[in-house]
Design a protein around this motif. Structure first.
Motif, mmCIF file in Angstrom:
data_model
loop_
_atom_site.group_PDB
_atom_site.id
_atom_site.type_symbol
_atom_site.label_atom_id
_atom_site.label_comp_id
_atom_site.label_asym_id
_atom_site.label_seq_id
_atom_site.Cartn_x
_atom_site.Cartn_y
_atom_site.Cartn_z
ATOM 1 N N TRP A 25 0.831 -1.205 0.000
ATOM 2 C CA TRP A 25 0.000 0.000 0.000
ATOM 3 C C TRP A 25 0.867 1.258 0.000
ATOM 4 O O TRP A 25 0.506 2.272 -0.582
ATOM 5 N N ALA A 26 2.009 1.178 0.658
ATOM 6 C CA ALA A 26 2.883 2.354 0.778
ATOM 7 C C ALA A 26 3.698 2.622 -0.487
ATOM 8 O O ALA A 26 4.199 3.735 -0.671
ATOM 9 N N VAL A 34 2.334 9.505 -5.705
ATOM 10 C CA VAL A 34 1.552 9.239 -4.492
ATOM 11 C C VAL A 34 1.556 7.740 -4.234
ATOM 12 O O VAL A 34 1.758 6.940 -5.147
ATOM 13 N N SER A 35 1.298 7.385 -3.001
ATOM 14 C CA SER A 35 1.254 5.969 -2.657
ATOM 15 C C SER A 35 0.008 5.318 -3.253
ATOM 16 O O SER A 35 -0.970 5.990 -3.607
ATOM 17 N N ARG A 36 0.063 4.013 -3.327
ATOM 18 C CA ARG A 36 -1.110 3.268 -3.790
ATOM 19 C C ARG A 36 -2.304 3.523 -2.870
ATOM 20 O O ARG A 36 -3.435 3.650 -3.333
ATOM 21 N N ALA A 37 -2.044 3.608 -1.572
ATOM 22 C CA ALA A 37 -3.126 3.881 -0.617
ATOM 23 C C ALA A 37 -3.742 5.246 -0.887
ATOM 24 O O ALA A 37 -4.971 5.397 -0.856
ATOM 25 N N ASP A 38 -2.912 6.248 -1.158
ATOM 26 C CA ASP A 38 -3.428 7.588 -1.469
ATOM 27 C C ASP A 38 -4.289 7.550 -2.728
ATOM 28 O O ASP A 38 -5.342 8.195 -2.796
ATOM 29 N N VAL A 99 -12.606 3.687 -11.633
ATOM 30 C CA VAL A 99 -12.150 2.438 -11.013
ATOM 31 C C VAL A 99 -11.125 1.754 -11.918
ATOM 32 O O VAL A 99 -10.064 1.320 -11.462
ATOM 33 N N THR A 100 -11.444 1.671 -13.191
ATOM 34 C CA THR A 100 -10.562 1.002 -14.145
ATOM 35 C C THR A 100 -9.225 1.738 -14.263
ATOM 36 O O THR A 100 -8.157 1.101 -14.296
ATOM 37 N N ALA A 101 -9.262 3.055 -14.302
ATOM 38 C CA ALA A 101 -8.026 3.835 -14.397
ATOM 39 C C ALA A 101 -7.170 3.654 -13.144
ATOM 40 O O ALA A 101 -5.945 3.512 -13.244
ATOM 41 N N THR A 102 -7.819 3.646 -12.003
ATOM 42 C CA THR A 102 -7.076 3.446 -10.753
ATOM 43 C C THR A 102 -6.452 2.064 -10.738
ATOM 44 O O THR A 102 -5.279 1.908 -10.370
ATOM 45 N N ARG A 103 -7.212 1.091 -11.122
ATOM 46 C CA ARG A 103 -6.687 -0.286 -11.154
ATOM 47 C C ARG A 103 -5.469 -0.376 -12.062
ATOM 48 O O ARG A 103 -4.477 -1.031 -11.722
ATOM 49 N N GLY A 104 -5.508 0.308 -13.181
ATOM 50 C CA GLY A 104 -4.381 0.293 -14.093
ATOM 51 C C GLY A 104 -3.139 0.967 -13.537
ATOM 52 O O GLY A 104 -2.009 0.613 -13.881
ATOM 53 N N ALA A 105 -3.341 1.936 -12.656
ATOM 54 C CA ALA A 105 -2.217 2.678 -12.064
ATOM 55 C C ALA A 105 -1.602 1.945 -10.878
ATOM 56 O O ALA A 105 -0.560 2.365 -10.386
ATOM 57 N N LEU A 106 -2.263 0.920 -10.401
ATOM 58 C CA LEU A 106 -1.750 0.204 -9.234
ATOM 59 C C LEU A 106 -0.746 -0.848 -9.665
ATOM 60 O O LEU A 106 0.034 -1.327 -8.929
#
Length: 106
Positions: A25-26, A34-38, A99-106
Motif C-alpha cells: 500500500w505504501a 503518491v502511494s497506492r493507498a493515497d 475504477v478502471t483507471a485506478t486499477r491500471g495505475a496500481l
C-alpha cells in the motif's frame, strides 16, 4: 453502463488489492508520486462524491482510516451508495472508468 458492470470493475480492483499488506500500500503508484493507498483513497472519495451528488446531498470527506487494508471495504460501501442513489448510466460509466483507471495505475 449498468450497476452490474460497475460492480464487476470494483470486484476486479478489490481482488487485486484485497490481500495487500502495508508495504504494498505504501509503494508509489505507477506513473505518479503518491502511494497506492493515497490513490485508492482518492478513488473512494471520488465515488463518494458522485453518490452524494446523485442523492442531492452535500459532499463529505471520507475518513482516512489508520490501516489502508480497509480501503477495499470503503470502496465497496461508497459504490453501493452510488448504485442505491440510482444515478444516470453516464454517472455509472464515469465511476467505472475511474475504477478502471485506478486499477491500471496500481
Amino acid at each position: 453502463m449498468s450497476a452490474a458492470e460497475l460492480g464487476r470493475a470494483v470486484d476486479l480492483l478489490v481482488r487485486q488489492v484485497g490481500h495487500w499488506q502495508q508495504p504494498r500500500w505504501a509503494a508509489v503508484a505507477e506513473g505518479g508520486n503518491v502511494s497506492r493507498a493515497d490513490l485508492v483513497h482518492k478513488l473512494v472519495q471520488e465515488v463518494a462524491d458522485l453518490a452524494a451528488d446523485a442523492e442531492g446531498e452535500p459532499r463529505r470527506d471520507v475518513p482516512r482510516l489508520a490501516h489502508p487494508m480497509a480501503l477495499p471495504d470503503q470502496l465497496r460501501v461508497v459504490t453501493a451508495d452510488l448504485v442505491a442513489a440510482g444515478p444516470p448510466e453516464a454517472v455509472l460509466a464515469g465511476a467505472a472508468a475511474l475504477v478502471t483507471a485506478t486499477r491500471g495505475a496500481l
